[in-house]
Design a protein around this motif. Structure first.
Motif, PDB file in Angstrom:
ATOM      1  N   ALA A  52       0.812  -1.211   0.000  1.00  0.00           N
ATOM      2  CA  ALA A  52       0.000   0.000   0.000  1.00  0.00           C
ATOM      3  C   ALA A  52       0.846   1.262   0.000  1.00  0.00           C
ATOM      4  CB  ALA A  52      -0.941  -0.003   1.204  1.00  0.00           C
ATOM      5  N   ALA A  53       2.119   1.183   0.430  1.00  0.00           N
ATOM      6  CA  ALA A  53       2.970   2.372   0.449  1.00  0.00           C
ATOM      7  C   ALA A  53       3.188   2.915  -0.958  1.00  0.00           C
ATOM      8  CB  ALA A  53       4.310   2.043   1.108  1.00  0.00           C
ATOM      9  N   LEU A  54       3.288   2.037  -1.957  1.00  0.00           N
ATOM     10  CA  LEU A  54       3.474   2.496  -3.336  1.00  0.00           C
ATOM     11  C   LEU A  54       2.245   3.247  -3.831  1.00  0.00           C
ATOM     12  CD1 LEU A  54       5.097   2.559  -5.954  1.00  0.00           C
ATOM     13  CD2 LEU A  54       4.173   0.295  -6.502  1.00  0.00           C
ATOM     14  N   SER A  55       1.051   2.732  -3.547  1.00  0.00           N
ATOM     15  CA  SER A  55      -0.179   3.421  -3.971  1.00  0.00           C
ATOM     16  C   SER A  55      -0.297   4.785  -3.313  1.00  0.00           C
ATOM     17  CB  SER A  55      -1.391   2.550  -3.634  1.00  0.00           C
ATOM     18  OG  SER A  55      -1.297   1.286  -4.243  1.00  0.00           O
ATOM     19  N   VAL A  56      -0.012   4.849  -2.005  1.00  0.00           N
ATOM     20  CA  VAL A  56      -0.117   6.128  -1.296  1.00  0.00           C
ATOM     21  C   VAL A  56       0.926   7.109  -1.811  1.00  0.00           C
ATOM     22  CG1 VAL A  56       0.050   7.211   0.978  1.00  0.00           C
ATOM     23  CG2 VAL A  56      -1.108   5.015   0.733  1.00  0.00           C
ATOM     24  N   VAL A 140      -0.782   7.609 -12.786  1.00  0.00           N
ATOM     25  CA  VAL A 140      -1.581   7.830 -11.578  1.00  0.00           C
ATOM     26  C   VAL A 140      -2.867   7.026 -11.638  1.00  0.00           C
ATOM     27  CG1 VAL A 140      -2.727   9.588 -10.176  1.00  0.00           C
ATOM     28  CG2 VAL A 140      -0.566  10.111 -11.308  1.00  0.00           C
ATOM     29  N   ARG A 141      -3.404   6.857 -12.832  1.00  0.00           N
ATOM     30  CA  ARG A 141      -4.636   6.088 -12.966  1.00  0.00           C
ATOM     31  C   ARG A 141      -4.436   4.622 -12.585  1.00  0.00           C
ATOM     32  NH1 ARG A 141      -7.468   6.745 -18.593  1.00  0.00           N
ATOM     33  NH2 ARG A 141      -5.425   7.375 -19.340  1.00  0.00           N
ATOM     34  N   ALA A 142      -3.213   4.115 -12.726  1.00  0.00           N
ATOM     35  CA  ALA A 142      -2.967   2.730 -12.318  1.00  0.00           C
ATOM     36  C   ALA A 142      -3.115   2.556 -10.815  1.00  0.00           C
ATOM     37  CB  ALA A 142      -1.563   2.296 -12.768  1.00  0.00           C
ATOM     38  N   ALA A 143      -2.705   3.569 -10.038  1.00  0.00           N
ATOM     39  CA  ALA A 143      -2.867   3.492  -8.578  1.00  0.00           C
ATOM     40  C   ALA A 143      -4.331   3.507  -8.176  1.00  0.00           C
ATOM     41  CB  ALA A 143      -2.121   4.647  -7.912  1.00  0.00           C
ATOM     42  N   ASP A 144      -5.177   4.190  -8.957  1.00  0.00           N
ATOM     43  CA  ASP A 144      -6.605   4.225  -8.653  1.00  0.00           C
ATOM     44  C   ASP A 144      -7.315   2.941  -9.063  1.00  0.00           C
ATOM     45  OD1 ASP A 144      -6.161   6.789  -7.776  1.00  0.00           O
ATOM     46  OD2 ASP A 144      -6.762   7.717  -9.667  1.00  0.00           O
ATOM     47  N   ALA A 145      -6.835   2.287 -10.125  1.00  0.00           N
ATOM     48  CA  ALA A 145      -7.549   1.142 -10.679  1.00  0.00           C
ATOM     49  C   ALA A 145      -7.052  -0.195 -10.156  1.00  0.00           C
ATOM     50  CB  ALA A 145      -7.441   1.152 -12.209  1.00  0.00           C
ATOM     51  N   LEU A 146      -5.779  -0.298  -9.771  1.00  0.00           N
ATOM     52  CA  LEU A 146      -5.196  -1.584  -9.391  1.00  0.00           C
ATOM     53  C   LEU A 146      -5.077  -1.705  -7.875  1.00  0.00           C
ATOM     54  CD1 LEU A 146      -2.303  -1.820 -12.018  1.00  0.00           C
ATOM     55  CD2 LEU A 146      -4.548  -2.895 -12.134  1.00  0.00           C
ATOM     56  N   THR A 147      -5.092  -2.923  -7.397  1.00  0.00           N
ATOM     57  CA  THR A 147      -4.824  -3.179  -5.987  1.00  0.00           C
ATOM     58  C   THR A 147      -3.342  -2.920  -5.708  1.00  0.00           C
ATOM     59  OG1 THR A 147      -4.384  -5.517  -6.418  1.00  0.00           O
ATOM     60  CG2 THR A 147      -6.655  -4.898  -5.902  1.00  0.00           C
ATOM     61  N   PRO A 148      -2.958  -2.672  -4.452  1.00  0.00           N
ATOM     62  CA  PRO A 148      -1.545  -2.370  -4.170  1.00  0.00           C
ATOM     63  C   PRO A 148      -0.579  -3.434  -4.657  1.00  0.00           C
ATOM     64  CG  PRO A 148      -2.901  -1.783  -2.294  1.00  0.00           C
ATOM     65  CD  PRO A 148      -3.806  -2.474  -3.266  1.00  0.00           C
ATOM     66  N   ARG A 149      -0.909  -4.712  -4.516  1.00  0.00           N
ATOM     67  CA  ARG A 149       0.032  -5.749  -4.956  1.00  0.00           C
ATOM     68  C   ARG A 149       0.148  -5.784  -6.473  1.00  0.00           C
ATOM     69  NH1 ARG A 149       1.092 -10.917  -1.622  1.00  0.00           N
ATOM     70  NH2 ARG A 149       2.239  -9.234  -0.620  1.00  0.00           N
ATOM     71  N   GLY A 201      -2.874  -9.174 -16.152  1.00  0.00           N
ATOM     72  CA  GLY A 201      -3.140  -9.175 -17.588  1.00  0.00           C
ATOM     73  C   GLY A 201      -4.609  -9.081 -17.914  1.00  0.00           C
ATOM     74  N   SER A 202      -5.478  -9.634 -17.063  1.00  0.00           N
ATOM     75  CA  SER A 202      -6.925  -9.546 -17.315  1.00  0.00           C
ATOM     76  C   SER A 202      -7.465  -8.139 -17.138  1.00  0.00           C
ATOM     77  CB  SER A 202      -7.664 -10.511 -16.380  1.00  0.00           C
ATOM     78  OG  SER A 202      -7.499 -10.122 -15.024  1.00  0.00           O
ATOM     79  N   THR A 203      -6.759  -7.290 -16.380  1.00  0.00           N
ATOM     80  CA  THR A 203      -7.212  -5.909 -16.228  1.00  0.00           C
ATOM     81  C   THR A 203      -6.896  -5.043 -17.431  1.00  0.00           C
ATOM     82  OG1 THR A 203      -5.124  -5.258 -15.164  1.00  0.00           O
ATOM     83  CG2 THR A 203      -6.903  -6.063 -13.740  1.00  0.00           C
ATOM     84  N   GLY A 204      -5.989  -5.467 -18.300  1.00  0.00           N
ATOM     85  CA  GLY A 204      -5.653  -4.699 -19.484  1.00  0.00           C
ATOM     86  C   GLY A 204      -4.492  -3.750 -19.324  1.00  0.00           C
ATOM     87  N   TRP A 205      -3.865  -3.692 -18.142  1.00  0.00           N
ATOM     88  CA  TRP A 205      -2.738  -2.780 -17.939  1.00  0.00           C
ATOM     89  C   TRP A 205      -1.438  -3.347 -18.486  1.00  0.00           C
ATOM     90  CZ3 TRP A 205      -2.713   2.206 -16.506  1.00  0.00           C
ATOM     91  CH2 TRP A 205      -3.884   2.723 -15.964  1.00  0.00           C
ATOM     92  N   ILE A 206      -1.344  -4.645 -18.677  1.00  0.00           N
ATOM     93  CA  ILE A 206      -0.180  -5.247 -19.317  1.00  0.00           C
ATOM     94  C   ILE A 206      -0.667  -6.271 -20.328  1.00  0.00           C
ATOM     95  CG2 ILE A 206       1.252  -4.963 -17.253  1.00  0.00           C
ATOM     96  CD1 ILE A 206       1.062  -8.034 -16.902  1.00  0.00           C
ATOM     97  N   ARG A 224       0.066   2.625 -20.565  1.00  0.00           N
ATOM     98  CA  ARG A 224      -0.254   3.785 -19.735  1.00  0.00           C
ATOM     99  C   ARG A 224      -1.742   3.900 -19.484  1.00  0.00           C
ATOM    100  NH1 ARG A 224       2.654   9.134 -21.738  1.00  0.00           N
ATOM    101  NH2 ARG A 224       1.469   9.840 -19.918  1.00  0.00           N
ATOM    102  N   HIS A 225      -2.493   2.985 -20.011  1.00  0.00           N
ATOM    103  CA  HIS A 225      -3.942   2.966 -19.871  1.00  0.00           C
ATOM    104  C   HIS A 225      -4.387   1.538 -20.140  1.00  0.00           C
ATOM    105  CE1 HIS A 225      -3.421   3.079 -24.181  1.00  0.00           C
ATOM    106  NE2 HIS A 225      -2.790   4.233 -24.041  1.00  0.00           N
ATOM    107  N   PRO A 226      -5.475   1.044 -19.578  1.00  0.00           N
ATOM    108  CA  PRO A 226      -5.937  -0.318 -19.892  1.00  0.00           C
ATOM    109  C   PRO A 226      -6.445  -0.386 -21.322  1.00  0.00           C
ATOM    110  CG  PRO A 226      -7.501   0.787 -18.464  1.00  0.00           C
ATOM    111  CD  PRO A 226      -6.311   1.696 -18.564  1.00  0.00           C
TER     112      PRO A 226
END
Length: 504
Positions: A52-56, A140-149, A201-206, A224-226
């Motif tokens: 969670a430190a990375l997201s914050v 920044v959108r990746a921090a909003d859309a993805l879980t910390p791990r 990979g299922s989220t579309g970010w990679i 840089r975007h899903p």
């Protein structure tokens, strides 16, 4: 040298990695891909930092780009990131305290208090990185859309892609750690890392190019975007009052938020601030009845049982929700959040509930909450995520995989119908009845001569000679001879017989 240190110290062109086809070539994202934040690599690979430190850090760094810096409360940061307040507090604590490895503080926090003593939200900025420090760009959108791990895994892959370093599943598992439980501080295994890569990979970010990298490794491509729309639902976790203040005072010292924060959601229960209140009852003086306190929240959304997006999904059955227990409402909210994070939209879930509620005869007879969990929300169809009851959701056409399955089933039925029915085999003759078994009584033994008494045995032993003993052995056997003449007289003759029968 640990895997994280070797990963950070790898040169830019150390190992040639073949160029892979870009999966985002045909995608049409928004121009620019959104704001990016330069994150020090030590936060990404350091085992002393929680996920969670990375997201914050990304959210604080993005808000700190404003002229006035980051003035958002911790509850607002948690609401942006879809985390609980306690998880955001722990991640922020790792960033604001000096690092145990090199003593660096990544987030500098300044407390603010008015002259009257009323606390304000803290002012936060990030540390200025050294010119030669390793870093990675993270949207920044990746921090909003993805879980910390998953966000940490995305940052690791993005750094490897920028430095042209080939990766394996074991390398990624060696740079992710358990932070709680009995395995705290240990690396994740290759199997767990493979599951996380599949989920990311299922989220579309990679995009994972199987076996297209160096020496048969997978090649990874970050975006840089899903490549398709993904909505991340906020996690519903309990608040255990882990604040940013001193250790002996749990909870934040701020009592008021800076109104200049560009906060999107302000209603309770729609974000990370999910402190739940339960209405307390009171007894009137002199009365035995219990009076309910009507000042507390009365509907599920105000109590924090349902988020705003879950409330929108449950619009077809909103009139039935007051009768659903809060426990089931929280489970329904978690299931809706899971499906939204997997890529299903609000419109799709709402249409699914509407159709099934209209086609059900009378679901009101049972528990409506259990009907929503067991029959209303589950997706029906084949293994394709876009299949919805045999129809492709995005196009409205029939799912080709379901059509193939139905065609194969009909072909099998036709083949069975065309095959001749085998003639029935003649019945087997019954087995012959066995006659009952007759048991005969065992005949009694014939009476023999009575054995000699003690006096007679004494006389026989006194008058015994070697010839008479050997004769008794030959005629009566060893047991009878021992009973007549005793072991002392019989055993020497047994030894003589054994020696004679086995000459050396």
């Amino acid at each position: 040298m640990t895997a994280a240190v070797a990963y950070a110290a790898a040169p830019a062109a150390a190992v040639p990695c073949p160029e892979t086809p870009r999966a985002s070539t045909g995608a049409r994202p928004r121009t620019g891909g959104g704001l990016r934040v330069r994150v020090p690599l030590r936060i990404v690979v350091g085992a002393q930092y929680r996920d969670a430190a990375l997201s914050v850090y990304i959210k604080v760094a993005a808000l700190a780009m404003r002229p006035e810096g980051c003035t958002a409360k911790v509850s607002v940061l948690a609401e942006y990131l879809g985390l609980s307040k306690s998880v955001a507090e722990r991640g922020l604590k790792d960033l604001t305290n000096p690092d145990e490895a090199d003593g660096l503080t990544e987030v500098i926090t300044t407390r603010r208090t008015l002259r009257g003593g009323r606390g304000q939200s803290a002012h936060r900025v990030v540390r200025t990185a050294a010119p030669d420090e390793h870093f990675v760009w993270v949207p920044v959108r990746a921090a909003d859309a993805l879980t910390p791990r998953l966000l940490r895994l995305y940052a690791l892959i993005a750094y490897a892609e920028a430095r042209n370093v080939p990766l394996s599943v074991g390398d990624l598992g060696g740079m992710l750690y358990h932070h709680t439980g009995k395995s705290a501080g240990q690396h994740l295994g290759a199997r767990q890392a493979a599951r996380l890569i599949e989920e990311l990979g299922s989220t579309g970010w990679i995009t994972v190019h199987a076996r297209q990298g160096l020496q048969g490794r997978h090649a990874y491509e970050t975006h840089r975007h899903p490549v398709h729309a993904v909505v991340q639902a906020p996690a519903a976790a309990s608040d255990i009052h882990d604040g940013s203040g001193a250790d002996d005072h749990a909870g934040s010292l701020a009592s008021r938020e800076d109104q200049r924060t560009d906060r999107l959601v302000k209603r309770a229960g729609a974000g990370g601030s999910i402190r739940r209140r339960r209405p307390t009852g009171s007894r009137g003086p002199g009365h035995g009845e219990r009076r309910s306190n009507t000042s507390g929240p009365q509907i599920a959304q105000e109590r924090g049982d349902l988020t705003r997006r879950a409330w929108e999904v449950l619009e077809p059955v909103r009139h039935e929700l007051p009768a659903v227990r809060p426990f089931l409402l929280r489970r329904i909210d978690a299931e809706i959040g899971r499906q939204l994070a997997a890529g299903a939209g609000v419109e799709r879930l709402t249409a699914r509930l509407t159709a099934r509620w209209a086609s059900t005869e009378d679901p009101r007879r049972g528990d409506v909450g259990r009907w929503i969990l067991g029959a209303g929300l589950p997706r029906h169809g084949c293994r394709l995520p876009s299949c919805e009851d045999g129809t492709t959701w995005s196009t409205g056409e029939r799912c080709h995989l379901c059509a193939n399955i139905a065609a194969e089933a009909s072909a099998i039925e036709e083949t069975r119908a065309q095959q001749p029915v085998p003639a029935e085999a003649p019945p087997e003759p019954p087995a012959p009845v066995r006659p009952p078994t007759t048991w005969l009584p065992m005949p009694r033994p014939e009476p023999g001569p009575e054995p000699p008494g003690p006096d007679e045995r004494e006389q026989l032993r006194a008058a015994a000679t070697p010839e008479t003993v050997r004769q008794a052995l030959a005629e009566l056997g060893v047991p009878a001879a021992i009973r007549l003449y005793g072991r002392a007289l019989v055993l020497p003759h047994l030894a003589d017989q054994h020696d004679e029968g086995n000459p050396a």
